[in-house]
Design an enzyme around this catalytic site. Structure first.
Site, mmCIF file in Angstrom:
data_model
loop_
_atom_site.group_PDB
_atom_site.id
_atom_site.type_symbol
_atom_site.label_atom_id
_atom_site.label_comp_id
_atom_site.label_asym_id
_atom_site.label_seq_id
_atom_site.Cartn_x
_atom_site.Cartn_y
_atom_site.Cartn_z
ATOM 1 C CB CYS A 232 0.333 17.144 14.308
ATOM 2 S SG CYS A 232 -1.430 17.393 14.494
ATOM 3 C CE LYS B 162 4.257 10.359 17.559
ATOM 4 N NZ LYS B 162 3.116 10.997 16.883
ATOM 5 N N GLY C 53 2.808 3.179 15.262
ATOM 6 C CA GLY C 53 1.745 3.013 14.276
ATOM 7 C C GLY C 53 1.171 1.620 14.316
ATOM 8 C CG ASP C 54 -1.603 0.575 12.287
ATOM 9 O OD1 ASP C 54 -2.364 1.450 12.762
ATOM 10 O OD2 ASP C 54 -1.439 0.402 11.057
ATOM 11 N NE ARG D 144 -4.752 5.157 16.293
ATOM 12 C CZ ARG D 144 -4.762 4.910 15.002
ATOM 13 N NH1 ARG D 144 -5.799 5.278 14.269
ATOM 14 N NH2 ARG D 144 -3.736 4.307 14.426
HETATM 15 C C1 FMN Z 1 -6.616 11.786 19.375
HETATM 16 C C2 FMN Z 1 -5.175 11.795 18.936
HETATM 17 C C3 FMN Z 1 -4.376 12.872 19.295
HETATM 18 C C4 FMN Z 1 -3.025 12.890 18.898
HETATM 19 N N1 FMN Z 1 -2.237 13.936 19.316
HETATM 20 C C5 FMN Z 1 -0.906 13.901 19.012
HETATM 21 C C6 FMN Z 1 -0.031 14.890 19.545
HETATM 22 O O1 FMN Z 1 -0.425 15.785 20.308
HETATM 23 N N2 FMN Z 1 1.286 14.809 19.182
HETATM 24 C C7 FMN Z 1 1.765 13.813 18.354
HETATM 25 O O2 FMN Z 1 2.973 13.788 18.058
HETATM 26 N N3 FMN Z 1 0.946 12.878 17.862
HETATM 27 C C8 FMN Z 1 -0.344 12.876 18.188
HETATM 28 N N4 FMN Z 1 -1.153 11.869 17.754
HETATM 29 C C9 FMN Z 1 -0.560 10.746 17.001
HETATM 30 C C10 FMN Z 1 -0.147 9.604 17.949
HETATM 31 O O3 FMN Z 1 0.908 10.012 18.793
HETATM 32 C C11 FMN Z 1 0.340 8.362 17.144
HETATM 33 O O4 FMN Z 1 1.416 8.755 16.336
HETATM 34 C C12 FMN Z 1 -0.767 7.775 16.253
HETATM 35 O O5 FMN Z 1 -1.996 7.669 16.948
HETATM 36 C C13 FMN Z 1 -0.350 6.402 15.720
HETATM 37 O O6 FMN Z 1 -0.112 5.496 16.765
HETATM 38 P P1 FMN Z 1 -1.220 4.381 17.194
HETATM 39 O O7 FMN Z 1 -1.532 3.582 15.956
HETATM 40 O O8 FMN Z 1 -0.533 3.562 18.248
HETATM 41 O O9 FMN Z 1 -2.408 5.112 17.687
HETATM 42 C C14 FMN Z 1 -2.495 11.839 18.105
HETATM 43 C C15 FMN Z 1 -3.333 10.775 17.745
HETATM 44 C C16 FMN Z 1 -4.644 10.740 18.142
HETATM 45 C C17 FMN Z 1 -5.499 9.562 17.738
#
Ligand code: FMN
Length: 234
Positions: free
Chosen positions: A97, A136, A192-193, A214
């Site tokens: 994060c 992670k 990611g993506d 997302r």
């Molecule tokens: C609103 C939001 C909150 C998130 N909260 C966390 C979290 O609590 N822990 C974590 O490891 N990643 C968190 N992430 C990251 C996501 O787990 C993920 O790694 C990131 O969105 C990329 O994946 P995606 O492209 O499929 O969205 C968060 C992402 C978003 C957008």
């Protein structure tokens, strides 16, 4: 301790503010093989803070569930992990994060630049609990960090293939996932993506499991569509 990661292909990403009981049940219903809690502050867990207790709520129907913790102090991370191990199928450590307030306390992605601290925290949590421990991470120093995490006894790694400085913008570099997968013996969850079901299939061609964030918030049925494609493709 036994947890069969070979059955885990489609994974719901942890997302603060989204991945509560209701959303996790929905994702499991549509075919996510593993769901995560949002990141929970280890200090808040240990202190019995109300919001942490709320974030720790779960139901049996969600299993398997990974409960994610964050923090910069090893002893507090160990205490928090022990408090969660009864409930969780997996204890996951957040080292990805980019939030400034977390980095300020030496937690989350601040750890990616501290290999000795990564080793210390992962080793301590692994030896304290009887559940698999996963981590992670992000792209920063990812090969070095992934090898340290594996050697420290983690059961799997999730890589969000974006650098901390990029937040959630730019494009995730899946080549990093490919490279890590080649070197590691433990399962690698690629993240990611993944924007549509077809992307999850592409991710599964390069690594063990596909983690969706997302896109699942916008359209939880992505898991169902990906499962259907998997049944055709594999
Ligand atoms: C609103 C939001 C909150 C998130 N909260 C966390 C979290 O609590 N822990 C974590 O490891 N990643 C968190 N992430 C990251 C996501 O787990 C993920 O790694 C990131 O969105 C990329 O994946 P995606 O492209 O499929 O969205 C968060 C992402 C978003 C957008």
């Amino acid at each position: 301790m036994a947890f069969d990661f070979s059955k885990i292909k489609l994974v719901m990403a942890p997302m603060e503010g989204h991945t509560d009981v209701r959303f996790r049940l929905l994702c499991r219903h549509y075919g996510a093989d593993l769901v995560y809690s949002e990141r929970i502050n280890s200090y808040a867990i240990v202190r019995g803070n109300k919001s942490a207790m709320k974030a720790m709520e779960m139901t049996e129907a969600e299993r398997p569930i990974a409960m994610q913790i964050f923090g910069g102090k090893t002893d507090i991370m160990v205490k928090a992990a022990k408090m969660l191990e009864e409930k969780a199928d997996i204890i996951d450590i957040n080292m990805g994060c980019p939030a400034k307030n977390s980095m300020k306390i030496g937690a989350c992605s601040a750890l990616l630049a501290k290999p000795a601290k990564i080793k210390e925290i992962v080793e301590a949590v692994v030896s304290a609990v009887n559940k698999p421990v996963t981590v992670k991470i992000r792209a920063d120093n990812c090969m070095r960090n992934a090898l340290i995490i594996q050697d420290a006894g983690a059961s799997a790694i999730a890589l969000h293939a974006r650098y901390v400085k990029d937040g959630y913008s730019g494009k995730a570099d899946w080549n990093l996932i490919r490279e890590i997968k080649k070197e590691l013996k433990i399962p690698v969850i690629g993240n990611g993506d993944i924007k549509k079901a077809e992307d999850a299939i592409e991710m599964l061609k390069i690594t063990d499991a596909a983690m969706i964030g997302r896109a699942a918030v916008k359209y939880p049925k992505i898991f169902l569509e990906a499962k259907e494609l998997m049944n055709k493709n594999f």
